[in-house]
Design an enzyme around this catalytic site. Structure first.
Site, PDB file in Angstrom:
ATOM      1  N   MET A   3      17.049  12.425  26.814  1.00 21.91           N
ATOM      2  CA  MET A   3      17.428  13.145  28.020  1.00 21.91           C
ATOM      3  C   MET A   3      17.056  14.612  28.000  1.00 21.91           C
ATOM      4  O   MET A   3      17.207  15.301  28.992  1.00 21.91           O
ATOM      5  CB  MET A   3      18.943  13.031  28.246  1.00 21.91           C
ATOM      6  CG  MET A   3      19.779  13.603  27.130  1.00 21.91           C
ATOM      7  SD  MET A   3      21.546  13.653  27.519  1.00 21.91           S
ATOM      8  CE  MET A   3      21.644  15.209  28.396  1.00 21.91           C
ATOM      9  N   ALA A   4      16.556  15.119  26.877  1.00 24.14           N
ATOM     10  CA  ALA A   4      16.268  16.552  26.768  1.00 24.14           C
ATOM     11  C   ALA A   4      14.976  16.770  26.001  1.00 24.14           C
ATOM     12  O   ALA A   4      14.457  15.868  25.340  1.00 24.14           O
ATOM     13  CB  ALA A   4      17.423  17.272  26.078  1.00 24.14           C
TER      14      ALA A   4
ATOM     15  N   ASP B  48      25.882   8.660  17.118  1.00 22.40           N
ATOM     16  CA  ASP B  48      24.421   8.464  17.107  1.00 22.40           C
ATOM     17  C   ASP B  48      23.841   8.925  15.772  1.00 22.40           C
ATOM     18  O   ASP B  48      22.822   9.614  15.732  1.00 22.40           O
ATOM     19  CB  ASP B  48      23.788   9.219  18.275  1.00 22.40           C
ATOM     20  CG  ASP B  48      22.359   8.749  18.567  1.00 22.40           C
ATOM     21  OD1 ASP B  48      21.982   7.671  18.069  1.00 22.40           O
ATOM     22  OD2 ASP B  48      21.626   9.459  19.277  1.00 22.40           O
TER      23      ASP B  48
END
Length: 517
Positions: free
Chosen positions: A46-47, A168
Site C-alpha cells: 500500500m505504500a 506481519d
C-alpha cells in the site's frame, strides 16, 4: 541522533488528516516538507519508500501511500495510524520514525534509513548459492527480532496497555544493515488489541499467508504468541532455505498451517541442531498455549543454542557474514539531485484536539460473533474458546442445530454448527461430525435457499470494514464476481463442500455478500 523531531513523539500530537497524496511531487530533487527527495527504493502493498535528505544532510527514508490508495480514507487512516504507533516505539531493533509531515494536504513520514537488505534478499542469495544460511546470520536475525518483539509485547513496558501485535512478521519486514544492525519494520497492519484497532478492509488477507499463525488464518483473537509463530516460520526458512508451509494454492497453504502439516527441519537438513529444532517446533505449535509464553522466554532458549555453537552476535561479525553471502561489498550511498531551491521550508504542525490511539478506529459490532458467544455461554459456560469444546458439548450443539432447523430458525442452526465445527478435531469430535454430515449439509443447504441464486458483493460492504472473517471465507470472497450463482460458486471455488457452504453461510450472515433473486 536526529535533530528534526516531531511533536508527535514528545507530546502525542498528530498532523492534519491527509486527503490528496497525488499532489505531492516525488520526482528526484523535489522538496517535500523539509526533505529533498531521491530515487524510489522500495514498494509494498500500500505504500512506497523514497530516499530522502533533511536540511542538515541526514539521509532518511520517506514513506507515502501509493497513488492507487491516496484518496481512500481507509488507507489514509491506516497510514496515519502506522506512523503514530511506530513513532512511539523506541528500541535498537525497531526502525525509528523521526518525523510525520503534511505537504499539499497529504501525509508522509520520515523514518530511519536502514542501509542494507531485507531478510528475504538474504534467503534468496543463500538459495541461489545452494547452501544453508550461515548460522551466525540466522541466529543474529532471530535474536534481534525477538528482542524487538520482547519490547513491543512486554506486559510491564510502556505499551503494555495497548497489547500490540505486529501481525506481519516475515522476511521482507526484517532488515539487516551493511554494518550489522537488525531492524523490524512495517507496523502498517499492527493491531492494538485493547482498542480493537484494525487496519484492513473486510475480506482482505491481513499479512502474508505462508507466515500467518493458525489463529490468524482463522481470524481468531491474537496475542504476542501469534507473532512468535510467524517468527518460527522465518527461523525455519532461514535455517533450511525452504518455508514450512509452501503450497501451490492459498487454500492448501492455509489448511497446512491450521492443521500443522510440515516437515521437521531435521528431515530437510541433515545434521540440523537438535536444540534449534526444539525451538522451531515449539514456535510452530498449532495451539498458542503450546508455544513460548513470551519473546523473553524464547530468548532464554536462543541463548543456550548461541552458547553451544559459539555464535558471535556482534554487529561487525554479522556485517562480514552478510557481505560474504551477498558476494561483495555493499553498494556506495546514492547521491541526491540538487534542487533549484536554496532553502527548505520548516514544517509547521497543526495541533488538533487530543486523540487517543486506542479509540481511533473502533471495530463495528459483529452481531455474528456476539450471537455465537451467547450460544457458547449457554452450552458450555466454562469454555471461553470454541476450540476447547468437548465432544459432549459438540453433541449438544448438533442437537440444538437439529431442533432449530426443524423450527425453521436457520440462522441459529447455522451458528450452532459453526461452533461445533470450530472445536478441536479429536477422534470423538470427528466421529460425531461424520455421523451428522447429512444434517450439517441440510442446514447449510436450507440456509442458502437451494443454492441456485446469483451471488454478489453487498452494496453495504463499506460499512463492514474491520469485521473479522475467517481467512478461508476471505478466500471464498475472492471468487465472487457477481455473475456466478451460489451453486456454481460452491462447485468451482476449490474448497471442500462442507467448508465452502459453511463459509458462504457466514458471509451471508454478515451481509458481506448477498443472494440476488
Amino acid at each position: 541522533m536526529f535533530a528534526i523531531t516531531t511533536r508527535l513523539q514528545s507530546e502525542g500530537r498528530c498532523y492534519p488528516q491527509p486527503s490528496r497524496v497525488g499532489l505531492i511531487d516525488f520526482t528526484p530533487g523535489a522538496l517535500v516538507g523539509r526533505y529533498r527527495i531521491g530515487e524510489r527504493i522500495g514498494e509494498g502493498g500500500m505504500a512506497e519508500v523514497y530516499l530522502g535528505q533533511a536540511s542538515d544532510g541526514t539521509r532518511v527514508a520517506i514513506k507515502r501511500l501509493l497513488p492507487l490508495f491516496a484518496n481512500d480514507p481507509r488507507f489514509i487512516d491506516m497510514f496515519v495510524a502506522e506512523a503514530r504507533l511506530a513513532a512511539t516505539l523506541h528500541h535498537v531493533n525497531i526502525a525509528k520514525v523521526f518525523d510525520v509531515g503534511v505537504d499539499h494536504d497529504a501525509c508522509y513520514f520520515a523514518m530511519e534509513l536502514v542501509d542494507g537488505r531485507d531478510v528475504r534478499t538474504l534467503i534468496a542469495a543463500a538459495q541461489v548459492q545452494g547452501r544453508p544460511m550461515p548460522l551466525t546470520i540466522a541466529l543474529s536475525i532471530m535474536y534481534g527480532t525477538t528482542c524487538a518483539l520482547a519490547y513491543v509485547h512486554d506486559p510491564r513496558g510502556p505499551h503494555a496497555k495497548l497489547n500490540i501485535v505486529h501481525r506481519d512478521i516475515s522476511p521482507s519486514n526484517i532488515l539487516v544493515s551493511y554494518d550489522g544492525a537488525i531492524k523490524l519494520v512495517d507496523f502498517g497492519i499492527a493491531r492494538v488489541e485493547s482498542g480493537a484497532v484494525t487496519r484492513s478492509a473486510s475480506g482482505q488477507l491481513k499479512g502474508k499467508i505462508p507466515y500467518m499463525s493458525p489463529e490468524q488464518c482463522r481470524a481468531r483473537p491474537l496475542d504476542g504468541r501469534s507473532d512468535l509463530f510467524s517468527l518460527g516460520v522465518v527461523l525455519y526458512e532461514l535455517t533450511t532455505n525452504t518455508r514450512p508451509f509452501d503450497h501451490d494454492g492459498e487454500f492448501d497453504t492455509l489448511e497446512a498451517i491450521v492443521s500443522g502439516r510440515f516437515d521437521k527441519p531435521s528431515k530437510v537438513v541433515r545434521g540440523y541442531p537438535a536444540a534449534l529444532e526444539e525451538i522451531v517446533m515449539r514456535l510452530l505449535a498449532i495451539r498458542p498455549a503450546d508455544r513460548y509464553a513470551s519473546a523473553n522466554a524464547l530468548l532464554l532458549d536462543l541463548d543456550g543454542v548461541i552458547a553451544t555453537h559459539g555464535v558471535d552476535l556482534s554487529s561487525d561479525v554479522l556485517a562480514a557474514h552478510v557481505q560474504a553471502l551477498l558476494q561483495g561489498k555493499p553498494p556506495p550511498p546514492k547521491k541526491l539531485r540538487a534542487s533549484r531551491l536554496d532553502t527548505v521550508p520548516a514544517l509547521t504542525p497543526v495541533d488538533p484536539p487530543s486523540r487517543d490511539l486506542t479509540a481511533e478506529a473502533r471495530l463495528p459490532i459483529d452481531r455474528v460473533v456476539l450471537r455465537c458467544d451467547e450460544i457458547l455461554r449457554t452450552v458450555a459456560p466454562e469454555v471461553a474458546d470454541a476450540r476447547d469444546l468437548s465432544s459432549d458439548a459438540v453433541g449438544v450443539l448438533i442437537g440444538r442445530a437439529m431442533r432449530a432447523h426443524a423450527k425453521g430458525d436457520l440462522e441459529n442452526a447455522v451458528l450452532s454448527l459453526e461452533l461445533a465445527l470450530t472445536a478441536e478435531r479429536t477422534a470423538e469430535v470427528e466421529t460425531l461430525l461424520a455421523g451428522n454430515e447429512s444434517l450439517i449439509m441440510a442446514v447449510f443447504g436450507a440456509f442458502l435457499g437451494g443454492q441456485g441464486r446469483t451471488i454478489a458483493l453487498s452494496q453495504h460492504i463499506e460499512q463492514l470494514v474491520g469485521i473479522e472473517i475467517d481467512q478461508r471465507a476471505a478466500f471464498l470472497l475472492t471468487r465472487i464476481n457477481g455473475t456466478l450463482s451460489a451453486r456454481e460458486l460452491l462447485a468451482t471455488c476449490g474448497l471442500p463442500p462442507r467448508e465452502a457452504c459453511r463459509h458462504l453461510c457466514h458471509l451471508l450472515l454478515r451481509q458481506i455478500v448477498v443472494l440476488v433473486g
